[in-house]
Design an enzyme around this catalytic site. Structure first.
Site, PDB file in Angstrom:
ATOM      1  N   HIS A  20      93.001  51.914 -42.272  1.00  0.00           N
ATOM      2  CA  HIS A  20      92.416  50.829 -41.496  1.00  0.00           C
ATOM      3  C   HIS A  20      91.889  49.701 -42.379  1.00  0.00           C
ATOM      4  CE1 HIS A  20      92.488  54.099 -38.587  1.00  0.00           C
ATOM      5  NE2 HIS A  20      92.183  53.256 -37.616  1.00  0.00           N
ATOM      6  N   GLN A  61      97.633  47.224 -34.171  1.00  0.00           N
ATOM      7  CA  GLN A  61      96.185  47.418 -34.117  1.00  0.00           C
ATOM      8  C   GLN A  61      95.504  47.280 -35.472  1.00  0.00           C
ATOM      9  OE1 GLN A  61      95.062  51.036 -32.094  1.00  0.00           O
ATOM     10  NE2 GLN A  61      95.064  49.988 -30.123  1.00  0.00           N
ATOM     11  N   PHE A  62      96.118  47.820 -36.530  1.00  0.00           N
ATOM     12  CA  PHE A  62      95.602  47.705 -37.886  1.00  0.00           C
ATOM     13  C   PHE A  62      96.781  47.501 -38.822  1.00  0.00           C
ATOM     14  CE2 PHE A  62      92.276  50.052 -35.727  1.00  0.00           C
ATOM     15  CZ  PHE A  62      91.103  49.522 -36.256  1.00  0.00           C
ATOM     16  N   ILE A  83     101.331  49.007 -40.021  1.00  0.00           N
ATOM     17  CA  ILE A  83     102.396  48.019 -39.848  1.00  0.00           C
ATOM     18  C   ILE A  83     103.684  48.368 -40.588  1.00  0.00           C
ATOM     19  CG2 ILE A  83     102.008  46.460 -41.831  1.00  0.00           C
ATOM     20  CD1 ILE A  83     101.998  44.139 -39.745  1.00  0.00           C
ATOM     21  N   LEU A 134     102.421  53.705 -28.018  1.00  0.00           N
ATOM     22  CA  LEU A 134     101.989  53.716 -29.409  1.00  0.00           C
ATOM     23  C   LEU A 134     103.209  53.844 -30.309  1.00  0.00           C
ATOM     24  CD1 LEU A 134      99.362  54.595 -27.792  1.00  0.00           C
ATOM     25  CD2 LEU A 134      98.610  55.528 -29.990  1.00  0.00           C
ATOM     26  N   SER A 135     103.888  52.737 -30.502  1.00  0.00           N
ATOM     27  CA  SER A 135     105.102  52.713 -31.323  1.00  0.00           C
ATOM     28  C   SER A 135     105.209  51.348 -31.985  1.00  0.00           C
ATOM     29  CB  SER A 135     106.344  52.994 -30.472  1.00  0.00           C
ATOM     30  OG  SER A 135     107.521  52.793 -31.225  1.00  0.00           O
ATOM     31  N   GLU A 136     104.760  51.256 -33.227  1.00  0.00           N
ATOM     32  CA  GLU A 136     104.816  49.977 -33.929  1.00  0.00           C
ATOM     33  C   GLU A 136     106.253  49.496 -34.104  1.00  0.00           C
ATOM     34  OE1 GLU A 136     100.887  51.530 -34.301  1.00  0.00           O
ATOM     35  OE2 GLU A 136     102.800  52.486 -34.824  1.00  0.00           O
ATOM     36  N   GLU A 192      99.515  47.640 -28.328  1.00  0.00           N
ATOM     37  CA  GLU A 192      98.776  48.822 -27.881  1.00  0.00           C
ATOM     38  C   GLU A 192      97.371  48.419 -27.415  1.00  0.00           C
ATOM     39  OE1 GLU A 192      98.872  51.217 -31.366  1.00  0.00           O
ATOM     40  OE2 GLU A 192     101.061  51.279 -31.418  1.00  0.00           O
TER      41      GLU A 192
END
Length: 326
Positions: free
Chosen positions: A129, A82-83, A87, A58-60, A29
């Site tokens: 985060h 991203q964070f 995850i 935006l799809s982990e 992302e």
């Protein structure tokens, strides 16, 4: 040789990998045009193009699944989450597919992918985060888990992770992304995975850590040197599989062990190391193993995170406690 921060070392390793191997692709992302939320991929899209550096939805779960598919077909994806707090959605793909692909196909297919994520607290971030959940991934057979604690190790270990034929989870301690600089030889030389690093030699106590708190341990060792205590500081670096031989040799030498990590105490990876010490080095201990960790609570919001995170003073206190045993 270049003087780099940790995040710059990550970017340099990614650039080197993209340059030397056309099978390497970077995805995640905002990693492309925007260069990532921490700018770890800044400039890569402009240099290597949208075919090598890919912005994803935006799809982990999708990022991890796409990476498994790419890796199974001969590519070497380096995916960014991203964070670390986001995850968890990747666990299905990582545990059930990436980690098992070699075994499931009896070696016919491998999964040479890297899943990167910044982790940990100390940057005044909002909820989800500041997590430190490396132990979850270390518990999954088939995954390597790597955490650098300096620019040099970030560069060398990330190159090794990308070149590895099996999946690697690579967690980057964002608290020290820009905390200090270090000379890094940008020569493409990798550092060995599965190897602990002795950052400071000592005779009195073994201080074992990884990630951002390694810096706190080094600072604590300097403080304790002023009190006549000679601390050995070790960076585990690769948590799965970890270099038990180096850690146990240090503990047998010093007779005392302090383990420091940013993850919550219960079932943190420090408990695994403490158990190994009990199994293999108990006869050399002169004091109980001491763990320095946050409490078992959700990482607090910024106003209280310094009360939550282990500090140099906390490490010094633990060292004094084990030194009190004779």
């Amino acid at each position: 040789m270049a003087e780099l921060t940790l995040v710059e070392a990550v970017r340099s390793a990614l650039s080197k990998a993209l340059e030397e191997d056309p099978a390497v692709v970077v995805l995640g992302e905002d990693v492309g045009i925007d260069g990532g939320v921490f700018r770890a991929t800044d400039g890569l899209w402009q240099h290597f193009g949208s075919g090598r550096v890919l912005d994803t939805p935006l799809s982990e779960a999708g990022i991890a699944g796409i990476s498994v598919g790419l890796a199974a077909q001969g590519m070497k994806p380096v995916a960014e989450i991203q964070f670390q707090g986001f995850i968890h959605a990747t666990l299905d793909q990582m545990a059930n597919h990436a980690a098992r692909l070699r075994n499931r196909t009896r070696g016919r297919l491998t999964c040479p992918m890297v899943l990167r994520a910044p982790y940990g607290g100390g940057v005044h971030a909002p909820e989800h985060h500041s997590e430190s959940i490396e132990a979850i991934f270390a518990h999954i057979p088939g995954l390597r888990v790597v955490i650098p604690s300096s620019p040099q190790r970030a560069y060398g270990l990330l190159l090794s992770a990308i070149r590895d034929p099996d999946p690697v989870v690579f967690f980057e301690p964002k608290r020290i992304y820009r905390a200090f600089k270090e000379d890094v030889a940008l020569d493409g030389e990798a550092l060995p995975l599965d190897k602990a690093f002795v950052l400071r030699e000592g005779q009195d106590v073994s201080v074992i850590s990884w990630g951002a708190v390694t810096r706190d341990c080094l600072e604590a060792a300097e403080v304790m040197a002023g009190e006549g205590v000679d601390a050995e500081v070790l960076d585990v670096a690769t948590l799965k599989p970890y270099d038990a031989a180096t850690l146990m040799a240090s503990v047998r030498k010093t007779g005392r062990c302090v383990i420091v990590h940013e993850a919550p105490r219960t079932a943190g990876f420090g408990a695994e190391i403490a158990a190994r010490v009990a199994e293999e080095a108990l006869d050399g201990l002169v004091a109980p193993v001491r763990r320095v960790t946050p409490p078992d609570i959700i990482p607090p919001l910024p106003r209280q995170e310094q009360l939550y995170l282990p500090s140099k003073d906390d490490v010094c206190t633990a060292i004094r406690e084990v030194m009190a045993w004779q």
